[in-house]
Scaffold this motif. Structure first.
Motif: not given
Length: 311
Positions: A73, A104-105, A108, A112, A309
């Protein structure tokens, strides 16, 4: 490392890690092809770090998985922010993220998925299965769509791109049932397993074979549904990108179809498509790319809007 050298390293990585994607990627225009390689380079490196592999081979135990995910990360965030990390795959991601304005998500979300594996997570429901597939493959499909020039605001096309990632991952899971079980992993939803009357701790027992083959086929059927949806989305891409996407869909779709036809043989040996079959899929995709697919709604399909999330 300059862009040219990063592209060369990325090309080498995709040729070692996925012959199917490497072959399909050559159908892109030069700019899109290089950007796809750069994105793949980072995805492959993250996957290898998470699973203790070398280009997808030789899975081994990662001593401190949480620290590995945290480092992943951190380097991804630095690269996305425009910093040089000194780690070529992450610098490659930073470059393509800047060039294609990748949020960026999405990165991410992909990481995850590796965090789920690091926790020894297993899906309880079909919705959990799709959640996992989104994180490790659907989010990558969305990033690939941006690489191909799809605007970030075009949610319909991003959903279709996500569908292709889901189809690929469902086929992967169906293909690797036995290999994953031997490594202590299982991506079949627990409620599927219970409904089938299978002991989850003895998944590969001969007594469960018929029921397990039924679940494998169920995965393959789901993969086919999401592949069909993704093919509709491909109609809106430029010709060369459309051809590449349809070729990749055909190559991976053929794996799912071969698994289904194998009547359980995929539990004993790895199913793959050979060079001749890949070439046939590419030629077939060329013809398909000349004719835009008719519209088809996504009613009943899982959507990335349902992804949550992770803590």
């Amino acid at each position: 490392m300059n862009r040219r050298n990063l592209v060369l390293h990325a090309r080498s990585s995709i040729e070692r890690g996925s012959k199917s994607f490497a072959r399909a990627s050559k159908l892109f225009s030069k700019q899109t092809r290089e950007r796809a390689w750069l994105l793949y380079y980072w995805c492959r490196a993250c996957d290898d770090l998470a699973d203790g592999q070398d280009h997808g081979h030789g899975m081994s135990t990662v001593p401190h998985p949480e620290k590995t995910i945290a480092a992943m990360r951190m380097m991804t965030a630095r690269a996305h922010g425009g910093e040089q990390t000194g780690n070529p795959p992450f610098d490659a991601f930073g470059m393509v993220a800047q060039e294609c304005h990748i949020p960026k998500y999405f990165a991410d979300d992909m990481i995850d998925g590796f965090a789920l594996d690091a926790r020894g997570w297993r899906p309880e429901t079909e919705d959990d299965l799709f959640q996992y597939c989104y994180h490790v493959a659907g989010a990558v499909g969305c990033m690939m769509a941006l690489v191909m020039g799809v605007p970030a605001r075009d949610h319909e096309l991003l959903d279709r791109a996500c569908d292709l990632g889901l189809a690929f991952q469902l086929a992967n899971i169906a293909r690797d049932i036995a290999e994953d079980a031997q490594a202590g992993r299982c991506y079949l939803p627990a409620d599927w397993i219970t409904e089938a009357g299978i002991d989850p701790d003895h998944l590969l027992e001969p007594a469960h074979r018929e029921a397990l083959v039924h679940l494998v086929n169920r995965l393959c059927d789901l993969a086919g549904s999401y592949e069909a949806s993704a093919r509709v989305g491909a109609s809106n891409l430029p010709f060369r990108s459309r051809w590449a996407v349809l070729a990749a869909a055909g190559i991976y779709g053929d794996i799912a179809r071969a698994i289904r036809k194998s009547d359980g043989a995929s539990l004993e040996r790895r199913i793959y498509t050979g060079k001749i079959k890949k070439l046939r899929a590419i030629m077939k995709a060329f013809g398909q790319a000349l004719i835009k697919s008719a519209g088809r709604d996504r009613d009943g399909l899982w959507t990335r809007a349902r992804a949550t999330r992770l803590p």
